[in-house]
Design a protein around this motif. Structure first.
Motif, PDB file in Angstrom:
ATOM      1  N   THR A   1     -12.043  -2.638   5.864  1.00  0.00           N
ATOM      2  CA  THR A   1     -11.025  -3.667   5.814  1.00  0.00           C
ATOM      3  C   THR A   1     -10.937  -4.233   4.411  1.00  0.00           C
ATOM      4  O   THR A   1     -11.962  -4.466   3.752  1.00  0.00           O
ATOM      5  CB  THR A   1     -11.352  -4.789   6.810  1.00  0.00           C
ATOM      6  OG1 THR A   1     -11.477  -4.218   8.119  1.00  0.00           O
ATOM      7  CG2 THR A   1     -10.246  -5.842   6.823  1.00  0.00           C
ATOM      8  N   LYS A   2      -9.692  -4.454   3.914  1.00  0.00           N
ATOM      9  CA  LYS A   2      -9.515  -4.989   2.572  1.00  0.00           C
ATOM     10  C   LYS A   2     -10.041  -6.412   2.513  1.00  0.00           C
ATOM     11  O   LYS A   2      -9.758  -7.244   3.375  1.00  0.00           O
ATOM     12  CB  LYS A   2      -8.029  -4.967   2.192  1.00  0.00           C
ATOM     13  CG  LYS A   2      -7.441  -3.567   2.144  1.00  0.00           C
ATOM     14  CD  LYS A   2      -8.091  -2.749   1.039  1.00  0.00           C
ATOM     15  CE  LYS A   2      -7.412  -1.399   0.923  1.00  0.00           C
ATOM     16  NZ  LYS A   2      -7.584  -0.566   2.132  1.00  0.00           N
TER      17      LYS A   2
ATOM     18  N   VAL B   1      -2.240 -12.645   8.037  1.00  0.00           N
ATOM     19  CA  VAL B   1      -2.791 -11.434   8.641  1.00  0.00           C
ATOM     20  C   VAL B   1      -3.709 -11.811   9.796  1.00  0.00           C
ATOM     21  O   VAL B   1      -4.603 -12.653   9.654  1.00  0.00           O
ATOM     22  CB  VAL B   1      -3.553 -10.605   7.604  1.00  0.00           C
ATOM     23  CG1 VAL B   1      -4.230  -9.408   8.270  1.00  0.00           C
ATOM     24  CG2 VAL B   1      -2.599 -10.126   6.527  1.00  0.00           C
ATOM     25  N   ASP B   2      -3.457 -11.170  10.947  1.00  0.00           N
ATOM     26  CA  ASP B   2      -4.322 -11.339  12.115  1.00  0.00           C
ATOM     27  C   ASP B   2      -5.228 -10.124  12.186  1.00  0.00           C
ATOM     28  O   ASP B   2      -4.751  -8.993  12.371  1.00  0.00           O
ATOM     29  CB  ASP B   2      -3.463 -11.452  13.375  1.00  0.00           C
ATOM     30  CG  ASP B   2      -4.302 -11.763  14.616  1.00  0.00           C
ATOM     31  OD1 ASP B   2      -5.554 -11.839  14.481  1.00  0.00           O
ATOM     32  OD2 ASP B   2      -3.722 -11.920  15.691  1.00  0.00           O
ATOM     33  N   GLU B   3      -6.504 -10.343  12.014  1.00  0.00           N
ATOM     34  CA  GLU B   3      -7.454  -9.234  11.967  1.00  0.00           C
ATOM     35  C   GLU B   3      -7.553  -8.499  13.301  1.00  0.00           C
ATOM     36  O   GLU B   3      -8.091  -7.391  13.354  1.00  0.00           O
ATOM     37  CB  GLU B   3      -8.830  -9.748  11.544  1.00  0.00           C
ATOM     38  CG  GLU B   3      -8.865 -10.299  10.139  1.00  0.00           C
ATOM     39  CD  GLU B   3     -10.261 -10.760   9.735  1.00  0.00           C
ATOM     40  OE1 GLU B   3     -11.168 -10.691  10.589  1.00  0.00           O
ATOM     41  OE2 GLU B   3     -10.426 -11.183   8.564  1.00  0.00           O
ATOM     42  N   ALA B   4      -7.057  -9.097  14.363  1.00  0.00           N
ATOM     43  CA  ALA B   4      -7.123  -8.446  15.679  1.00  0.00           C
ATOM     44  C   ALA B   4      -5.958  -7.483  15.906  1.00  0.00           C
ATOM     45  O   ALA B   4      -5.928  -6.764  16.917  1.00  0.00           O
ATOM     46  CB  ALA B   4      -7.133  -9.495  16.797  1.00  0.00           C
TER      47      ALA B   4
ATOM     48  N   GLN C   1       5.868  -3.584  15.682  1.00  0.00           N
ATOM     49  CA  GLN C   1       6.607  -4.788  15.335  1.00  0.00           C
ATOM     50  C   GLN C   1       5.725  -6.031  15.437  1.00  0.00           C
ATOM     51  O   GLN C   1       5.938  -7.005  14.710  1.00  0.00           O
ATOM     52  CB  GLN C   1       7.846  -4.936  16.249  1.00  0.00           C
ATOM     53  CG  GLN C   1       8.921  -3.903  16.015  1.00  0.00           C
ATOM     54  CD  GLN C   1       8.695  -2.593  16.787  1.00  0.00           C
ATOM     55  OE1 GLN C   1       7.608  -2.419  17.349  1.00  0.00           O
ATOM     56  NE2 GLN C   1       9.684  -1.707  16.785  1.00  0.00           N
ATOM     57  N   GLU C   2       4.757  -6.031  16.316  1.00  0.00           N
ATOM     58  CA  GLU C   2       3.878  -7.182  16.488  1.00  0.00           C
ATOM     59  C   GLU C   2       2.875  -7.310  15.344  1.00  0.00           C
ATOM     60  O   GLU C   2       2.310  -8.378  15.117  1.00  0.00           O
ATOM     61  CB  GLU C   2       3.124  -7.085  17.821  1.00  0.00           C
ATOM     62  CG  GLU C   2       4.014  -7.127  19.020  1.00  0.00           C
ATOM     63  CD  GLU C   2       3.250  -6.918  20.315  1.00  0.00           C
ATOM     64  OE1 GLU C   2       3.721  -7.334  21.361  1.00  0.00           O
ATOM     65  OE2 GLU C   2       2.131  -6.319  20.249  1.00  0.00           O
TER      66      GLU C   2
ATOM     67  N   GLN D   1     -11.799  -2.232  13.243  1.00  0.00           N
ATOM     68  CA  GLN D   1     -12.352  -0.922  12.895  1.00  0.00           C
ATOM     69  C   GLN D   1     -12.642  -0.133  14.160  1.00  0.00           C
ATOM     70  O   GLN D   1     -13.451  -0.525  14.997  1.00  0.00           O
ATOM     71  CB  GLN D   1     -13.640  -1.090  12.089  1.00  0.00           C
ATOM     72  CG  GLN D   1     -14.241   0.226  11.657  1.00  0.00           C
ATOM     73  CD  GLN D   1     -15.478   0.035  10.792  1.00  0.00           C
ATOM     74  OE1 GLN D   1     -15.787  -1.088  10.403  1.00  0.00           O
ATOM     75  NE2 GLN D   1     -16.155   1.114  10.498  1.00  0.00           N
ATOM     76  N   PRO D   2     -11.982   1.043  14.328  1.00  0.00           N
ATOM     77  CA  PRO D   2     -12.208   1.861  15.532  1.00  0.00           C
ATOM     78  C   PRO D   2     -13.371   2.817  15.299  1.00  0.00           C
ATOM     79  O   PRO D   2     -13.745   3.105  14.172  1.00  0.00           O
ATOM     80  CB  PRO D   2     -10.893   2.625  15.660  1.00  0.00           C
ATOM     81  CG  PRO D   2     -10.432   2.791  14.245  1.00  0.00           C
ATOM     82  CD  PRO D   2     -10.877   1.555  13.511  1.00  0.00           C
TER      83      PRO D   2
END
Length: 771
Positions: free
Chosen positions: A611-612, A620-623, A637-638, A656-657
């Motif tokens: 992640t940057k 920015v929503d990290e989720a 779009q979300e 992160q997957p």
């Protein structure tokens, strides 16, 4: 596409050289300054060395024949000059120089870096009365306390003693006297010391600094030179060597005559000793025998023996009469004739005369009285007393005559022995007289030969000519200042060249755009110059829209129009080999430039593994992000985030997957791209580094154009091989490259003052900043 190895040029890459020089300018300048500083310091802290020299002409003459004496000087050497040079440089001659010149004690003025010898200028002088050899070559430090006393230290950490000038003092195993030098005083700013030099140290000093060279073999001239840090000492040593050479050379050339004269002196000394012994013998013989005529001595000896025999006979007769008298006294017969009375002492005669009447009277008393009466006993005692005295006197007289008889016998024996030895003494005396005369003749002969050799030696004198005497040198011969400065200057340049060469050989980084195009064969989209300052908002083109970097981004945007000209919607993948090469920076600012040209642009962060840390937006929503879209948790779009630039949207990578590669392989990624194409003119894919993971390769396959980013002076040349391998394996044809963070050639790159740049620093400030 040709392999990288076949494209590698063997020629020098001048662009790379320029880059290395610019990046290491501080060290290059420092090395150059250091090399010159070393030369300057060497000259500053190296004492001047002076050379004094003289020229000598050698021409030996044989003048002994002028006196009419046969020449006894040996022939001259065929190689006269070489022999004389060896003579002067020999240790035997140099030992003579040491003994003749006052070199054993060196007086020094001690400084922080250099010591100066006070040759004939010391404010004090030292005389050693006792010095252990272990203290040779060890400095004695001296400090004046007042006009009468001083403090002396032995060595650096040795004992310390206080002494008085002109008086004997002891320190360690040394006894010495320190005297003041008239007309010179101790300086408060100077530290003084002195050293007693050993003979070995002085020999090394003379051998290392003395030089004797031939000038002209035909003219028989040589040059004697000596180097020293004190010009006066160098001159005095050359003069001393010249003076001693005349004497020493003459002695050596007349060594044969000298040895003969020494042998003659030794022989003459021995003969003189023998003749002195003979003369002492003759003197003692005369004194002992009272004559030198032995025939007369024989007559005298016979006469003495006869006289002793007469005395012995007379003395023996008297001893017999004494014995008879003693016997008569013992039996009571006291009659002596006139001859006997004359032979004995008067006291004995008186005692005999007293004794006879007493004995007669005792006989009359004996007729009238008994032996026990008092009168009889008194007479008896009186007679006994006189008789005992008489016996004692006669016994002493007898012993005396016996001793005299013994002495006469001994004297006779000596005379008889002397008489028997007189013929042998006469023979020995005559023999010694003959030897004495023989030695006298030999002595006179040797004295004559000695005089001949001495005259011959005096006749062989070298014609020693000083063509030029030693003068006081004024200009030092070393150090050669301009030569040393030149060496420092050249050394600085050579060391810099050497350093640049090493850095050139060991540098495996990409340094210029030519390497990227030439070694990969891939078109170069553009060059982005190195940032001087990081943007405060995260987007450089907003903070510095007129900077060189912003203009480089505009160039990239323009050049992109030449790729995939038929595509109206362009998917651009931006990747690199490893992280840190600036692909995210290029993607963000390139997207911003496109958005400013009224194009709708979206930037996708496909690096789901990392992640940057610097977000381009606070919204920015990290989720949410690409990873949640690919698993159909959210729609794209979300996840769109608005940025500070109008028309530029951003979709973060999301959580992160565990399987980012598999997510990019499913059809959802393609569907997301198709959906984005409907709304945006350009889709920028910020991919993971293709040199580390395969996610970037998958993204590049979906892209219309792939931009591969290299960072100047960061990316290694092997990354170019990695790009070739990726292109070859995946059959990519729509790939271009960008060289990022290339340092500008000089201030005002792309035109001085044309672009908006940071405030110019001074040359010195810019120099240290670059370092």
């Amino acid at each position: 596409m040709e392999d990288l190895n076949t494209n590698t040029s063997e020629s020098i890459d001048f662009g790379k050289l320029r880059t290395i020089v610019r990046s290491n300018l501080f060290w290059l300048v420092l090395i150059f300054i250091s090399a010159n500083a070393v030369s300057i310091l060497y000259v500053r802290y190296t004492k001047d060395v002076y050379q004094s020299e003289s020229e000598i002409k050698l021409d030996f003459k044989q003048d002994a024949s002028e006196l009419g004496i046969r020449e006894m000087v040996p022939d001259k050497n065929l190689d006269l000059i070489s022999g004389e040079i060896e003579t002067i440089e020999s240790k035997l001659f140099l030992n003579t120089v040491i003994d003749s010149l006052d070199l054993h004690i060196s007086y020094l003025s001690v400084g922080n870096f250099l010591n100066e010898e006070l040759y004939k200028s010391s404010p004090f002088s030292v005389t050693f009365t006792r010095l252990s050899p272990s203290l040779h070559n060890i400095p004695f430090s001296i400090e004046e306390k007042n006009s009468d006393t001083f403090e002396l230290r032995l060595g650096a950490d040795g004992p310390v003693a206080t002494g008085s000038f002109g008086r004997l003092m002891t320190i360690g195993d040394a006894e010495l006297i320190v005297n003041r030098t008239t007309g010179r005083a101790f300086q408060n700013y100077n530290n003084y010391s002195f050293v007693y030099n050993s003979r070995e140290a002085l020999l090394d000093y003379l051998i290392n600094n003395l030089s004797v060279e031939p000038l002209n073999f035909n003219a028989k001239t040589i040059r004697v030179s000596f180097v020293d840090k004190n010009p006066m000492k160098a001159r005095d040593l050359v003069n001393g060597i010249d003076s001693l050479y005349l004497q020493y050379s003459n002695e050596q050339k007349n060594l044969a005559n000298k040895q003969k004269i020494d042998w003659l002196n030794n022989e003459l000394s021995q003969i003189e000793t023998e003749m002195a012994g003979y003369e002492d013998y003759f003197e003692n013989f005369t004194l002992k025998n009272k004559t030198s005529d032995l025939k007369d001595d024989l007559k005298k000896t016979i006469s003495q023996i006869n006289r002793i025999d007469s005395q012995r006979f007379e003395l023996s007769k008297r001893i017999a009469e004494i014995n008879e008298l003693l016997n008569n006294v013992a039996v009571g017969d006291f009659y002596l004739n006139n001859v006997q009375r004359k032979a004995i002492p008067e006291t004995v005669n008186k005692n005999l005369e007293k004794l006879q009447p007493l004995i007669l009277e005792m006989d009359r008393i004996k007729l009238s009285y008994s032996e026990t009466t008092l009168a009889y006993r008194q007479k008896e005692i009186e007679i006994k007393t006189i008789r005992d005295a008489l016996f004692k006197e006669l016994t002493n007289l007898k012993n005396e005559w016996l001793q005299r008889l013994q002495d006469l016998n001994n004297a006779k024996s000596r005379l008889e022995n002397a008489f028997a030895n007189m013929p042998d003494k006469n023979t020995q005396f005559n023999k010694k007289q003959r030897f004495y005369k023989l030695n006298e003749e030999i002595y006179l002969t040797l004295m004559q030969h000695k005089s001949e050799f001495e005259i011959a030696q005096a006749g062989s004198t070298p014609d020693f000519k000083l063509l030029s005497t030693a003068t006081l040198p004024v200009v030092p011969i070393a150090p050669k200042k301009f030569l040393i400065y030149g060496i420092g200057f050249v050394a600085g340049i050579v060391l810099n060249i050497f350093l640049i060469g090493i850095l050139y050989l060991v540098n495996d980084k990409i340094t210029n755009a030519d390497e990227v195009e030439r070694l990969t064969g891939v078109p170069l989209l553009g060059i982005v110059t190195k940032l001087r300052r990081q943007p405060s908002s995260g987007i450089h083109i907003i903070d510095h829209p007129k900077s060189m970097v912003s203009e480089a981004m505009r160039t990239l945007r323009t050049n992109l129009d030449f790729f995939s000209v038929n595509a109206t919607k362009k998917v651009i993948a931006i990747s690199s080999t490893v992280s840190g090469e600036g692909k995210s920076f290029i993607a963000l600012n390139l997207g911003g430039i496109m958005a400013l040209s009224r194009k709708k642009v979206v930037l996708l962060d496909l690096d789901m593994r990392k992640t940057k840390s610097n977000s381009i937006s606070d919204q920015v929503d990290e989720a949410k992000g690409v990873s949640t879209v690919l698993i159909r948790k959210h729609i794209w779009q979300e996840c769109v985030v608005k940025t500070a630039i109008e028309n530029l949207d951003f979709i973060p990578s999301g959580p992160q997957p565990p399987n980012p590669s598999e997510l990019l392989l499913n059809g959802e990624f393609t569907n997301m791209l198709e959906g984005l194409k409907e709304k945006y003119d350009f889709i920028l894919l910020d991919t993971p580094p293709v040199g580390l993971v395969t996610d970037g390769i998958m993204a590049m396959k979906r892209a219309d154009i792939s931009i591969y980013v290299f960072r100047a002076n960061y990316s290694k040349k092997e990354f170019l091989k990695n790009l070739q391998r990726v292109l070859k394996l995946n059959k990519f044809t729509n790939v271009t490259t960008v060289l990022n963070a290339l340092p500008p050639m000089h201030e005002g790159y792309y035109g001085a003052g044309y672009y908006e740049t940071e405030t110019r620093d001074s040359v010195i400030k810019k120099f240290f900043k670059r370092a």
